[in-house]
Each structure stands twice: as C-alpha cells, then as structure tokens.
Scaffold this active site. Structure first.
Site, short mmCIF file in Angstrom:
data_model
loop_
_atom_site.label_atom_id
_atom_site.label_comp_id
_atom_site.label_asym_id
_atom_site.label_seq_id
_atom_site.Cartn_x
_atom_site.Cartn_y
_atom_site.Cartn_z
N HIS A 30 -9.12 -3.92 -1.45
CA HIS A 30 -8.10 -3.10 -0.77
C HIS A 30 -8.46 -1.61 -0.87
CE1 HIS A 30 -3.73 -2.08 0.18
NE2 HIS A 30 -4.24 -0.93 -0.23
N GLU A 31 -8.78 -1.16 -2.09
CA GLU A 31 -9.05 0.28 -2.28
C GLU A 31 -10.33 0.70 -1.57
OE1 GLU A 31 -6.68 1.99 -3.21
OE2 GLU A 31 -5.52 0.34 -4.02
N CYS A 84 0.86 -1.18 0.00
CA CYS A 84 0.00 0.00 0.00
C CYS A 84 0.90 1.23 0.00
CB CYS A 84 -0.90 -0.01 1.24
SG CYS A 84 -1.99 1.42 1.36
N HIS A 90 -10.11 1.46 2.10
CA HIS A 90 -9.63 2.79 2.47
C HIS A 90 -10.79 3.75 2.73
CE1 HIS A 90 -5.26 2.61 2.04
NE2 HIS A 90 -5.35 2.00 0.87
#
Ligand code: NI
Length: 176
Positions: free
Chosen positions: A141-142, A99, A145
């Site tokens: 993953h994104e 990341c 965030h």
C-alpha cells in the site's frame, strides 16, 4: 511538525516520486520526523512522503495495536527509502484497507500474500526482509503511493468500498 495530508483528488498524489540520493542528511531526518509525527497523530499504520506533498521515495510504517486494524499482527516500525518489492509467488490475498488520503472509507484490495522488500534506512544501511500477511499488505500500500497509486485504483469489486462507520458499525476512525 504535524503536516497536512493530501486527499484523493489532489494531482500530487498521482505523481511518480523521485529516488533519494543523499542519506543521513538533516533534510531527510526532518522529513522522517514530520512523517512519523503525522502518522502517529492520525493513528495511521503507514505514511508515504507524497501524502504530505514531498515527491521522494520514502515510506514509513509500523503498528503495535491499531484500532483501525484490530485483527492485524504487529508490524515493526520501519523507515524505508528507495524500496524495491519482489512478490514471493503469485498468490493474492484480499483484505480491507484504509488510507489517510481517503479519509473515512475502507475497501477490499487484492495484494500479494508474501513478498521480499529491500531498500535503505535513513543512514543508507540496507534493509532486506521477507514478509507476509498484514506486513506485506502495508508495504505494498505505502510503496504504491510512490508510483501515484491509491488503493481504490487497485480494487476489483467496488461493491466492497464504503464508509467505515457504515461498513463496520462501532468502529470509529476518530481522525477520518
Ligand atoms: Ni495510503
């Protein structure tokens, strides 16, 4: 404009981002242009708006060949707004992630192997896809965030968390 990427420890990375309410605006276009330029400059596979300090539910991702992920299949470049993720089945897959907000490190993270994602493009046109493999991993993953979740918070085995150049001798994260 290439923007500074916030790093783990910054409380802004832990906030829940707000939905976008206006599409096709100069502000949204400028945000996406900055995100794209920043992701390319840092050779990332994806970037979420909160990583540059903007608390909006906007992510971008995409990859041809990326030396950070040499074994991953290509992912089409996508700008995804107000995403909704729906796992397809319960199967989890473990895989290495990095990341840009956790520079120089990698860890093994369990993710849903396949999922459906929907949302909008910058003009407000709907996006709806079913994906698996690295594509599914990047999206999870994104989108994490946007809810203030960084990949180490998803890890189950911290013995598989470490510095990229130690874990993978010869692999260089030039910008990490
Ligand atoms: Ni990230």
């Amino acid at each position: 404009m290439i923007r500074e990427i916030l790093r783990m420890g910054d409380p802004r990375l832990l906030e829940v981002s707000q939905p976008v309410t206006a599409f096709g605006t100069p502000e949204l276009d400028a945000l996406l242009a900055d995100m794209r330029e920043t992701m390319v400059a840092r050779k990332g596979a994806g970037l979420a708006a909160p990583q540059i300090g903007v608390g909006a539910r906007v992510v971008i991702f995409g990859m041809d060949y990326n030396p950070r992920y040499p074994n991953a299949r290509p992912v089409p470049y996508t700008e995804l707004i107000n995403p909704v993720l729906t796992p397809l089945g319960d199967a989890l897959e473990e895989g290495w992630e990095g990341c840009l907000s956790v520079p120089g490190m990698r860890g093994v993270v369990p993710r849903y192997a396949a999922l459906r994602y929907s949302g909008f493009d910058p003009r407000g046109e709907p996006i709806d896809r079913e994906v698996d493999g690295f594509h599914a991993r990047v999206v999870q993953h994104e989108c994490d965030h946007l809810d203030g979740i960084l990949y180490p918070m998803r890890m189950r085995d911290l013995s598989r968390f470490g510095f990229t150049d130690i874990l993978f001798p010869g692999m260089r994260d030039e910008d990490d």
